[in-house]
Write a protein that holds these residues in place. Structure first.
Motif, PDB file in Angstrom:
ATOM      1  N   ILE A   1      60.141  63.177  29.598  1.00 38.49           N
ATOM      2  CA  ILE A   1      61.591  63.377  29.648  1.00 38.49           C
ATOM      3  C   ILE A   1      62.155  62.925  30.991  1.00 38.49           C
TER       4      ILE A   1
ATOM      5  N   LYS B   1      65.598  74.536  24.496  1.00 39.43           N
ATOM      6  CA  LYS B   1      64.234  74.055  24.251  1.00 39.43           C
ATOM      7  C   LYS B   1      64.298  72.731  23.504  1.00 39.43           C
ATOM      8  N   VAL B   2      63.510  71.767  23.963  1.00 41.43           N
ATOM      9  CA  VAL B   2      63.623  70.423  23.419  1.00 41.43           C
ATOM     10  C   VAL B   2      62.402  69.991  22.615  1.00 41.43           C
ATOM     11  N   CYS B   3      61.362  70.815  22.567  1.00 42.30           N
ATOM     12  CA  CYS B   3      60.197  70.410  21.779  1.00 42.30           C
ATOM     13  C   CYS B   3      59.409  71.621  21.310  1.00 42.30           C
TER      14      CYS B   3
ATOM     15  N   ASN C   1      62.728  67.024  19.874  1.00 43.54           N
ATOM     16  CA  ASN C   1      64.073  66.863  19.330  1.00 43.54           C
ATOM     17  C   ASN C   1      64.732  65.679  20.035  1.00 43.54           C
TER      18      ASN C   1
ATOM     19  N   THR D   1      67.783  72.368  21.798  1.00 40.44           N
ATOM     20  CA  THR D   1      68.671  71.255  22.102  1.00 40.44           C
ATOM     21  C   THR D   1      67.944  69.966  21.775  1.00 40.44           C
ATOM     22  N   SER D   2      68.567  68.844  22.057  1.00 39.83           N
ATOM     23  CA  SER D   2      67.937  67.541  21.849  1.00 39.83           C
ATOM     24  C   SER D   2      68.213  66.663  23.067  1.00 39.83           C
ATOM     25  N   LEU D   3      67.438  65.599  23.191  1.00 38.89           N
ATOM     26  CA  LEU D   3      67.646  64.684  24.301  1.00 38.89           C
ATOM     27  C   LEU D   3      69.048  64.071  24.239  1.00 38.89           C
TER      28      LEU D   3
ATOM     29  N   CYS E   1      71.750  66.312  25.458  1.00 37.31           N
ATOM     30  CA  CYS E   1      71.717  66.451  26.918  1.00 37.31           C
ATOM     31  C   CYS E   1      72.108  65.151  27.624  1.00 37.31           C
TER      32      CYS E   1
ATOM     33  N   HIS F   1      67.001  58.259  24.669  1.00 31.97           N
ATOM     34  CA  HIS F   1      66.173  58.809  23.606  1.00 31.97           C
ATOM     35  C   HIS F   1      65.668  57.748  22.643  1.00 31.97           C
TER      36      HIS F   1
END
Length: 260
Positions: free
Chosen positions: A91, A121-123, A145, A159-161, A164, A168
Motif C-alpha cells: 500500500i 480496514k483495507v484487507c 479491498n 474501506t478501500s484503496l 482513500c 489501485h
C-alpha cells in the motif's frame, strides 16, 4: 506474466467459493508445490475466527499462496503476520500512501487513514495449515479491498484503496505483493520468523491497547485486558504491559486506544 513466491506458478479464475478452500482441496488430494491462486470474485471467503469476508466482483484482489514446508509448529503463527507486513508495504509502495497513513495492527490488520471519515480496514487475511499425503502446507489467503465503493464494503469499519484516494491498479498491486511475499517467505522458510521486520513495522508496539476475547481467557464473561503493547515475542504473541506486569497473548481483538 507473474511469477509467485519461490518461483510459484500463478493461476487466475474469474470466480470461486474460496481460494483458500481450493488450495486446501489440492493439498488433500495429494498435490504439492508453491502455487498462487487469484480470483476475480469469491463468494465464500473467510477471515480470522471464521468471519466471512465478502467482496463485490471486480472490486477486490483475492489471492491465496500455497507454501509446502516442514517448519516446526511454533513457527506457523508468523505466516499471517508475513501477509500483513507484505500488504502494508504494498500500500505504501504502489498505493502511494505515506507511512503515517498505514497502520499495521497486531497480528495482521492493515488499516488506512484511521480517524478520518473514509478510513478503516483495507484487507482480510487468513493463514491455515493443511496436511496432505505430500506433507504439511501453509495456505495464506489475502483479500484487498481495491476499488469498493461505500455501499460495497463488507462492514462499516472497512474501506478501500479507492475510497482513500490511493493508486489501485490491480496488476501493480499484485506484482508488488508477490515480490514482498517472496522476500518475507524466504526469510521465514530459512529462519522460522520475521520478527525483526515485523517489530520494526507494527504500530501496536508503543500504543495503548484494549484486547477483547471471544472466549474466557482472563476471567468471566467478555474478558478484556488494557495496557500498552510493548513487544512481540519469539512465537508471535503480543506482549502487553499494565499495572499487573507483562503478559503475552496469542489471540484476541486488539483496539488501539490512541494511534501513535
Amino acid at each position: 506474466m507473474f511469477t509467485g513466491p519461490r518461483g510459484a506458478g500463478v493461476t487466475y479464475v474469474e470466480s470461486t467459493g474460496s481460494t483458500n478452500a481450493d488450495m486446501a482441496a489440492f493439498v488433500r488430494s495429494g498435490g504439492t508445490s508453491f502455487r498462487v491462486l487469484i480470483a476475480g470474485h469469491q463468494d465464500g471467503g473467510r477471515g480470522r475466527f471464521a468471519r466471512r469476508w465478502q467482496d463485490t466482483p471486480g472490486t477486490n484482489l483475492a489471492v491465496s499462496v500455497l507454501v509446502p514446508n516442514n517448519r516446526p509448529g511454533r513457527d506457523w503463527g508468523w505466516l499471517s503476520m508475513v501477509a500483513g507486513l507484505a500488504v502494508a508495504k504494498v500500500i505504501e509502495e504502489v498505493g502511494g500512501a505515506d507511512r503515517s497513513r498505514v497502520t499495521l495492527k497486531w497480528p495482521n490488520d492493515v488499516l488506512v487513514d484511521l480517524g478520518t471519515d473514509h478510513g478503516g480496514k483495507v484487507c482480510g487475511i487468513l493463514s491455515e495449515r493443511v496436511d496432505g499425503p505430500a506433507g504439511p502446507h501453509a495456505v495464506i489467503g489475502i483479500g484487498i479491498n481495491v476499488s469498493m465503493g461505500v455501499d460495497e464494503l463488507p462492514v462499516p469499519t472497512a474501506t478501500s484503496l479507492a475510497l482513500c484516494g490511493l493508486s489501485h491498479d490491480k496488476d501493480e498491486l499484485l506484482a508488488s505483493l508477490l515480490v514482498h511475499l517472496d522476500d518475507l517467505l524466504t526469510v521465514w522458510l530459512e529462519t522460522g520468523t520475521v520478527r525483526d521486520q515485523y517489530v520494526e513495522r507494527c504500530d501496536t508496539i508503543g500504543a495503548p491497547v484494549r484486547i477483547t476475547f471471544d472466549t474466557e481467557v482472563v476471567g468471566g464473561g467478555d474478558a478484556a485486558v488494557e495496557g500498552v503493547g510493548v513487544d512481540v515475542d519469539d512465537d508471535g504473541a503480543i506482549v502487553v504491559e499494565n499495572s499487573e506486569g507483562r503478559r503475552s497473548f496469542y489471540a484476541g481483538d486488539v483496539n488501539h486506544l490512541r494511534i501513535r
